[in-house]
Each structure stands twice: as C-alpha cells, then as structure tokens.
Design a protein around this motif. Structure first.
Motif, short mmCIF file in Angstrom:
data_model
loop_
_atom_site.label_atom_id
_atom_site.label_comp_id
_atom_site.label_asym_id
_atom_site.label_seq_id
_atom_site.Cartn_x
_atom_site.Cartn_y
_atom_site.Cartn_z
N ASN A 420 70.26 148.95 46.11
CA ASN A 420 71.08 148.17 45.20
C ASN A 420 72.16 149.02 44.76
O ASN A 420 72.95 148.64 43.73
N VAL A 421 72.56 149.94 45.30
CA VAL A 421 73.81 150.70 44.97
C VAL A 421 74.73 150.64 46.31
O VAL A 421 74.45 151.07 47.16
N PHE A 422 76.18 150.22 45.70
CA PHE A 422 77.06 150.20 46.47
C PHE A 422 78.19 150.95 46.08
O PHE A 422 78.62 151.18 44.92
N ALA A 423 79.36 151.13 46.96
CA ALA A 423 80.41 151.92 46.85
C ALA A 423 81.70 151.29 47.64
O ALA A 423 81.56 151.02 48.96
N THR A 424 82.82 151.41 47.06
CA THR A 424 83.88 150.94 47.59
C THR A 424 85.26 151.50 47.08
O THR A 424 85.23 152.44 45.88
N GLY A 425 86.24 151.67 47.96
CA GLY A 425 87.62 152.40 47.35
C GLY A 425 87.58 153.82 47.58
O GLY A 425 87.21 154.21 48.37
N GLU A 426 88.46 154.58 46.46
CA GLU A 426 88.69 155.92 46.73
C GLU A 426 87.29 156.74 46.67
O GLU A 426 87.32 157.91 47.40
N VAL A 427 86.33 156.09 46.09
CA VAL A 427 85.16 156.97 46.02
C VAL A 427 84.32 157.23 47.31
O VAL A 427 83.41 157.93 47.48
N MET A 428 84.41 156.10 48.22
CA MET A 428 83.95 156.44 49.53
C MET A 428 85.16 156.53 50.79
O MET A 428 84.76 156.34 51.86
#
Length: 462
Positions: A420-428
């Motif tokens: 249930n933890v997702f990431a998008t954009g500059e952080v990934m």
C-alpha cells in the motif's frame, strides 16, 4: 481540520501527485492531498515546466511527424549511458502515448512550440500557459472530483511496518496531526533544497548551487522511508543540473534563468580555460549535464562567450548579457585574466574548421586538434561586439530515490513490493534516470507513474 482518515493519502502537490490524486479519485477512492507549500507556491517544480516528451505514431495538433518507442528509448539510453531500468523506461514510453488525450480531458491545453525551445517540435508537447496553467487545470479537476486538498502541510513521518503503511504524521500550520490511510502515494520530490544533505554529497561546493525550483523539496519523506527499509535507487550525486545565470536567485529562479546558449558559444571557467565539448550533441540531450560540469570547476562558475553572429539562435536569460567590443575588455568585465581568455579564444579560432552551419542538425562546423574539441556548431569568435553570460549549477531535482516496480509500488528490504505504499515523480525518478536527462522526461515520468500509482492505490480501499 485535517480528516482523521482517508482511503488514499497523496503526499506532494506537483504534477505527479495531482495525476495520482485524480486517478485515485476517478477510481472511486476518497483522496486527501497534502501540499507542503502554501497555495501561491503550490505545485513544486511543475510550476516552472513547459512541456513533456511523448511517443506518437503520427503528427498531432501541436507536434510534427512521429516519435517512436524505439527512438525515445534510444534517446533515453544514450543520455543515461545505460543507467536505467529498461522495463520501467519502456513502459513509461509506451504509456506516454496516452498522455495528450488523458491530460486534455482534464483541462490541460497545448500549443505549438515557440522559437528558441530547444528544437523539440517533434518530440515534445508544449503546454499552453506553461506549468502553472497545467497545475491550475489539474487542481480544478481534482477539486471538482472531490479530492480534499490541504496546503501548508508537511509530512514528517510515515508509520510503516514491513512495508505496510498505516498513517502519516503531518504538521499543518504549526499543528501536528495523524492521518490514517489505506494507501499512501509519495510524490514529494527530491532533496535538492536540503542544504545539509546536499553538502554531505557535494561538500562546500553546494554553497554555490542554485536551486531552480521549489525550496520545499527537502527530502524529509524520502529519508524517512529509506530509514525504514525502503530500497534506494540512484546515486545521490546524480541530478538534473543545468547551467543557470549566476545572477539569478538562490531558489525558485525557474526556467527564465536557464542558459541555452552553450552550444553556440565557448564556455570557460574563471581561469579562462575551456573544459568540455560545447557542441557534443543536440542541446535537449546535453543541457542537463552542464550543471554537474560547472559544479566541478573552481568556485563552481563558468562563462559562456559568444559573438554577434549567434545572438538570435537561442532563448536568452532573463538577465542581460555582458557585452564588450573586444575579448580583452570582456575579460575585464567578467573578472577573468585578459591574456588567458584571449589565448583561449585565439586557440579556438585557429582550430575551427569551416563548414555549413545549421543549428537544426549535427552540422560539420567543428574544430581540429583542439582539446576539448567542439564537435558541432563551431564558429569563430570574430564578430564584435562580444558577449558573456556568467553561469552556475542550477539543480532541478536529485536522482536518489525510492525503487519501485511497474505498479509504482515501493520496494522494501529484499525487493518485496509494498501492498500500500506507492511513489511517483522525482522521488522515484532514479529508476529511469540514473544519470543524464532528455528534455521533458520529468513531467512524462510524473504523469505516467502518477496515474499508475493512483489507480493501484485506489484498489487498496477494498
């Protein structure tokens, strides 16, 4: 008051976070979005953007010809030197084909590329009104859909065990809250505005860096998740770093301080010496290496030197050029030893091979027996007045981030995807941008993985 709980909590209100919030809400989830900045500064680095790179099989209303998956991939492969996850990169490329329609349906408008925009009419779609207009459209869409948006809200920690998140700690207008969430999407950017962290990586040189975008990207959530077992990706010293006008502000100078004259000039350090091939390749594939090159020079400063012949081939800085009727006078004005700069210019002029100048192709105007060479667009500096732009490293975003899979799930420990933890954009971004940069890729990456993260996060409510 912030709500006590939600289905999907999105951390960060730039384009990546907005795409995630919209996608999750359209999938039926209750969504809360937390933006660290106040309303006037909302949107992170997306505020300063103007285009995204998209695959397309035929001309569009605003782009010419076609741009295939393979060509996009080869461009990305070349600038990253192979330091990229091919599976994720190709997935991003293929899904970029959907972005024009998807974003248009949510209020984003496009226009023909303007002159001086890095020759991107075939590969990149330009926003009508720029990044702020994109954000305004996305925020209006999110609000219309019922996404709850809170400004001045910094997430300081996520309660997480074995890759499963239960809540986030938030400081909102000086008060601390806990928000429970069935899923969390991290879209909080890199750590470039964290001066202490940058100095840990770059040493005292970081004191001379300009941060092109938001002062709110401090990497707090990134550091918190890494300390709790999230798998890292990327080198902390790698970043999107361009040449910006040294007279610009420390923070938030944006695109108007960027210098695009490098390929039509020679660039010297404060000793009057050239240090890299200014005409190595098309500018969209090389502009994001010049920040790192400047960071390696004495006092982290350089000067683009050019003459009257090329003044109208590029979009100038918001600051006026420094001009003089001779190279020696120009050297005095910018504080470089006159003889050193005059020698560099003379050596360069002597090495220039006559050819057919054409800024639209990799032309045959180059140098011979010069180190470093100038491979293309090499014209003698012989037509006064002469001009100079002082340049510093301008950091857009850092590439150290969270490792994810093709569902944008953050990986933990042994590479296990979070439920249930997702990431998008500059952080990934480091998953795809291990080094180097192709113009417009950041917004593409944030939009594509934002949609993916939001759609999969919405499923966690069941």
């Amino acid at each position: 008051m912030l709500p006590a709980s939600t289905d999907v909590l999105v951390i960060g209100g730039g384009n990546a976070g907005m795409c995630a919030a919209i996608a999750a809400r359209e999938a039926g989830a209750d969504v809360v979005l937390l933006e660290h900045a106040n309303k006037s500064m909302r949107g992170g680095n997306s505020r300063h953007t103007r285009d995204h790179r998209v695959m397309h099989d035929e001309p569009t209303a605003t782009m010419v010809e076609s741009y295939s998956e393979e060509e996009f991939w080869q461009d990305l492969l070349r600038v990253t030197g192979g330091n990229t996850n091919e599976h994720l990169a190709r997935m991003m490329i293929r899904k970029s084909r959907e972005l024009l329609d998807w974003l248009s349906a949510r209020g984003v408008r496009y226009q023909q590329a303007l002159s001086g925009t890095l020759s991107l009419t075939r590969t990149n779609a330009f926003y009508l009104g720029g990044g702020k207009a994109v954000l305004n459209a996305e925020y209006l869409t999110a609000e219309r859909l019922g996404v709850e948006i809170f400004y001045d809200s910094q997430v300081t920690a996520i309660d997480i065990t074995d890759g499963h998140a239960t809540s986030a700690t938030v400081v909102n207008r000086g008060f601390t809250y806990t928000i429970n969430a069935r899923a969390i999407v991290v879209a909080s950017g890199g750590f470039q505005a964290n001066e202490q962290w940058m100095k840990e990586v770059w040493g005292d040189a970081a004191d001379n860096f300009c941060i092109r975008g938001t002062p709110y990207n401090r990497g707090v959530v990134l550091k918190d998740l890494l300390s709790k077992g999230a798998d890292p990706v990327g080198d902390p010293s790698q970043c999107h770093a361009v040449a910006v006008d040294a007279r610009g502000p420390r923070y938030d100078g944006g695109i108007v301080t960027r210098l695009d004259c490098v390929c039509f000039s020679i660039v010297v350090n404060n000793l009057g010496r050239r240090f890299y091939d200014e005409g190595e390749d098309f500018w969209p594939k090389r502009y994001a290496i010049w920040g790192r090159l400047l960071a390696q020079q004495p006092d982290q400063i350089g000067y683009a030197i050019l003459d009257s012949k090329v003044l109208h081939h590029f979009m100038p800085s918001v600051f006026p050029s420094i001009s003089a009727d001779s190279i020696e006078e120009l050297a005095r004005k910018i504080g470089i030893d006159e003889q050193a700069l005059a020698h560099t210019v003379s050596e360069y002029n002597h090495a220039v091979v006559d050819g057919s100048f054409d800024k639209a192709v990799l032309d045959n105007c180059s140098t011979r027996s010069l180190d470093p060479p100038k491979s293309h667009w090499a014209l003698k500096l012989d037509t006064p007045p002469y001009f100079a732009y002082p340049m510093k490293p301008g950091i857009t975003f850092t590439y150290l981030g969270l490792k994810v899979n093709d569902e944008a799930r953050v990986l933990f420990g042994d590479g296990s995807p979070s439920d249930n933890v997702f990431a998008t954009g500059e952080v990934m971004a480091g998953n795809i941008l291990g080094q180097g940069y192709c113009a417009g890729t950041g917004m593409t990456l944030g939009s594509v993985f934002g949609r993916i993260a939001g759609e999969h996060a919405a499923c966690c409510r069941n």
